[in-house]
Design an enzyme around this catalytic site. Structure first.
Site, PDB file in Angstrom:
ATOM      1  N   SER A  25       0.846  -1.184   0.000  1.00  5.48           N
ATOM      2  CA  SER A  25       0.000   0.000   0.000  1.00  5.48           C
ATOM      3  C   SER A  25       0.883   1.236   0.000  1.00  5.48           C
ATOM      4  O   SER A  25       2.081   1.164   0.276  1.00  5.48           O
ATOM      5  CB  SER A  25      -0.909   0.012   1.230  1.00  5.48           C
ATOM      6  OG  SER A  25      -1.689  -1.159   1.291  1.00  5.48           O
ATOM      7  N   ASP A  37       8.240  -7.925  14.045  1.00  4.34           N
ATOM      8  CA  ASP A  37       8.027  -9.283  14.555  1.00  4.34           C
ATOM      9  C   ASP A  37       6.839  -9.317  15.511  1.00  4.34           C
ATOM     10  O   ASP A  37       6.966  -9.064  16.712  1.00  4.34           O
ATOM     11  CB  ASP A  37       9.301  -9.775  15.249  1.00  4.34           C
ATOM     12  CG  ASP A  37       9.320 -11.286  15.387  1.00  4.34           C
ATOM     13  OD1 ASP A  37       8.274 -11.908  15.168  1.00  4.34           O
ATOM     14  OD2 ASP A  37      10.382 -11.834  15.715  1.00  4.34           O
ATOM     15  N   ASP A  79      16.259  13.501   7.786  1.00  4.93           N
ATOM     16  CA  ASP A  79      15.217  13.463   8.812  1.00  4.93           C
ATOM     17  C   ASP A  79      14.905  12.059   9.320  1.00  4.93           C
ATOM     18  O   ASP A  79      14.134  11.905  10.274  1.00  4.93           O
ATOM     19  CB  ASP A  79      13.920  14.064   8.258  1.00  4.93           C
ATOM     20  CG  ASP A  79      14.034  15.549   8.002  1.00  4.93           C
ATOM     21  OD1 ASP A  79      14.705  16.226   8.789  1.00  4.93           O
ATOM     22  OD2 ASP A  79      13.459  16.026   7.010  1.00  4.93           O
TER      23      ASP A  79
END
Length: 695
Positions: free
Chosen positions: A189, A262, A443
């Site tokens: 996505s 995880d 950043d």
């Protein structure tokens, strides 16, 4: 299909209620529930209370796709085998194994707030009332009435699957278990937030763009939810969803993408050499909890047969006994079950502080979240319910379940997760790649400052690489440029597929005269996946052929394609196109279609471009789009209400006789959007139909 027969009392109730505006078999007063359908059939649901809106959402969604909603609830009830046969019975077994119904029943009253329980009750009333008034659309009459246990069980099941439980179970049964997963680049996505300081209009931009299957239980449904109690949001949800999962309200919006830290552990138990169901933990022999369950399976569309199965449980969690050993799985998604309420709180947040407080509930077991609002804030978090594990052990692989020291009871607090707010670059994004590459390089967060036991990663994918090629770190961005980035169909200069396919572009045509033309096409291809591209068609065939071979022959998913296999694959593409499209120059839009009912439109996209699409074999040599670009929302946050544009892949309805079954397809394939609004008066002024449920 068997129909439900209405009893005389229900017939009497129907006759009485048909004369009023507060129709409801359940007793829910619906006079304050209003559904407005716009020109594309999208439901805008208005109510006095939030519960009114939940009732209306259940009713409207059932009108549009009652079948899939029922399949979701049948899964939560462990009754899918009675309708789908063996395929459904496998899901029912999974429900019994994970004990999702017991968890839902035991935790519902204690874990969910009273106001959210009212929302659930209203939604269930809407579903049950719709079933009673539309018996011809009921799949399995004994599944009704639906209860809160059923719907919360369905949520737990879905979120456990998203945490990796289903993949772990499949690998345990197949004898191939380890915790590493092969990712599908088309199953990803995109989420993008641009700060007002980086836009030429001084507005924040947000792209909400999840790549879901185009049909089925996790295909997006678009709805606008609006109550007088401060709930006003437009966005996407799945069948059976009580709220918007990601979308935009009057103040803010957010997008989810799947992440893979995880979230789940697998333990192989040390079994007693002679005593059945005994396993050793800390020098003590414990006994597996064993339970017989009955799967009711429809056979030959004639009879339903009860099939006995056993499920087990250890101190480490749900357990499978196989010929390869005995394995337990453990995941937080079976312990923290309030994700649907967290989404509700996110729906109603009015600013960054309230949104962050909702996220701090830590009920969503995963999902990256990219946020923007009208108050000059953009935000990103790689959210996950991550256990605080014993650092003495490597939890990235299957562990020996021999000691309680490997059990965990606590989770990292929300503030410990990778997150950023208002970076100096003015943008944040995620394409299912690393949480530590969410903005400009200067950043980005430092990977080494986070515990390795969290299981985060540093990898890129084609979409993240391509985004950085087209997104500049300085300068102002127009909305049109923002849209062009979102709809970009090009691969990056350097490919990042799991299988290294560079050999497809390194063959010299002079050395392969039988495929010289195809090699010339690939070598000069601009790596854009437009419908008019011959190179995209060749590459798409090659990619799917290599992917399928890798799975079928159990080859290394991270292997490097050699020149011999590359040449064989391109030759196979040439032969395939000559057979199915004789005498034609085959473009991607010839080879790949968006199909719905009687429509078959040329379809853009290949796996892991920003505007991604995965297709599967259809008919006549054509492939049909299955997953990728689906429901898209683009938002501008400025003065007043946000400006919103959306498109859904097919339409608002899954009913084949609906005019909205496929009326957004042309918009979708042309990468066009329709304007939407949160303004109630404007919705009602332009609505095609306004009605109360049951009328």
């Amino acid at each position: 299909m068997n129909q439900i027969k209405l009893t005389p009392i229900y017939i009497l109730l129907f006759l009485l209620n048909s004369c009023t505006n507060d129709f409801s078999y359940s007793g829910y007063e619906t006079r304050n529930v209003q559904i407005a359908r716009d020109a594309y059939g999208v439901p805008h649901i208005f109510g006095k209370t939030d519960a009114d809106v939940a009732y209306g959402l259940a009713w409207a969604h059932a009108e549009d796709d009652f079948e899939t909603t029922q399949l979701t609830l049948l899964a939560g009830k462990a009754m899918l085998g009675r309708y789908l046969g063996e395929q459904g019975a496998a899901v029912d077994f999974f429900v019994h194994l994970l004990e999702t119904r017991d968890i839902a029943s035991n935790k519902y009253l204690s874990d969910f707030s009273p106001d959210f329980q009212k929302l659930v009750d209203a939604y269930l009333s809407g579903i049950n009332d719709f079933a009673l008034t539309h018996p011809e659309r009921v799949l399995l009459k004994e599944a009704f009435p639906v209860t809160h246990t059923d719907i919360i069980s369905a949520y737990i099941l879905s979120l456990a699957q998203m945490s990796g439980a289903d993949g772990a179970v499949q690998k345990i049964v197949a004898g191939t278990i380890d915790k590493g997963e092969v990712t599908d680049p088309a199953a990803g996505s995109n989420a993008i937030a641009i700060h007002p300081s980086r836009t030429d209009s001084g507005e924040a931009f947000l792209a909400i763009n999840s790549h879901q299957p185009l049909t089925g239980p996790v295909a997006w449904y678009e709805a606008h939810l609006h109550s007088e109690a401060g709930w006003n949001i437009l966005g996407g949800l799945f069948p059976g969803g009580l709220t918007v999962f990601h979308g935009v309200n009057e103040h803010l919006g957010w997008a989810h993408t799947v992440n893979n830290p995880d979230k789940l552990d697998v333990f192989q138990l040390k079994m007693h050499p002679e005593k059945k169901n005994r396993y050793e933990v800390d020098g003590e022999w414990l006994e597996l909890q064993e339970k017989r369950v009955w799967l009711k399976v429809k056979m030959w569309d004639l009879v339903t047969i009860p099939v006995p199965k056993k499920v087990w449980k250890s101190v480490f969690g749900p357990t499978l006994v196989t010929n390869q050993g005995v394995f337990s799985i453990r995941t937080g998604s079976l312990e923290v079950i309030t994700a649907p309420e967290q989404w509700y709180r996110m729906n109603k947040a009015k600013n960054y502080s309230e949104f962050k407080a909702a996220m701090d509930m830590m009920a969503l077991p995963g999902f990256n979240t990219v946020y923007a609002d009208k108050y000059d804030t953009i935000y990103y978090v790689s959210n996950a319910l991550l256990p605080v594990r014993n650092p003495e052990f490597d939890f990235s692989k299957t562990l020996l379940g021999d000691s309680r020291s490997k059990l965990w009871e606590e989770y990292y607090p929300f503030d410990a997760l990778p997150q950023q707010v208002n970076p100096s670059s003015g943008y944040l994004f995620n394409t299912n790649h690393s949480a530590f590459k969410a903005s400009a390089e200067a950043d980005n967060l430092d990977f080494d400052t986070f515990p390795t036991g969290m299981g985060y990663y540093l990898t890129d994918n084609n979409r993240s690489l391509r985004f950085r090629e087209v997104m500049q770190d300085t300068g102002l961005l127009s909305y049109e440029k923002f849209k062009s980035i979102k709809f970009d169909k090009q691969l990056p200069e350097n490919l990042a597929y799991e299988i290294n396919v560079d050999a497809l572009f390194s063959l010299e045509p002079a050395l392969y005269p039988d495929i010289a033309e195809e090699l010339e096409i690939l070598n000069t291809w601009n790596k854009q996946s437009t419908t008019r591209s011959r190179g995209a068609a060749l590459f798409a065939f090659a990619y799917y052929a290599i992917r399928d071979k890798t799975k079928e022959e159990n080859l290394d998913p991270k292997r490097v394609l050699n020149k011999e296999e590359a040449a064989e694959t391109i030759k196979a593409a040439k032969d395939y196109f000559a057979h199915h499209f004789p005498g034609k120059e085959v473009h991607l839009g010839d080879f790949q279609k968006l199909v719905r009912g009687g429509k078959a439109l040329p379809l853009f996209g290949i796996p892991d471009v920003i505007a991604a699409m995965r297709s599967e074999p259809y008919q006549g040599g054509v492939r049909k789009g299955e997953q990728g670009e689906s429901y898209i929302i683009l938002v501008k946050f400025g003065e007043g209400l946000p400006e919103i544009e959306t498109v859904n892949v097919y339409g608002a309805s899954n009913q084949t006789d609906s005019p909205h079954y496929s009326d957004q397809m042309e918009l979708f394939v042309n990468q066009q959007l329709k304007p939407m609004t949160l303004e109630k008066e404007e919705v009602l002024k332009n609505a095609v139909r306004v009605y109360n449920p049951g009328n």
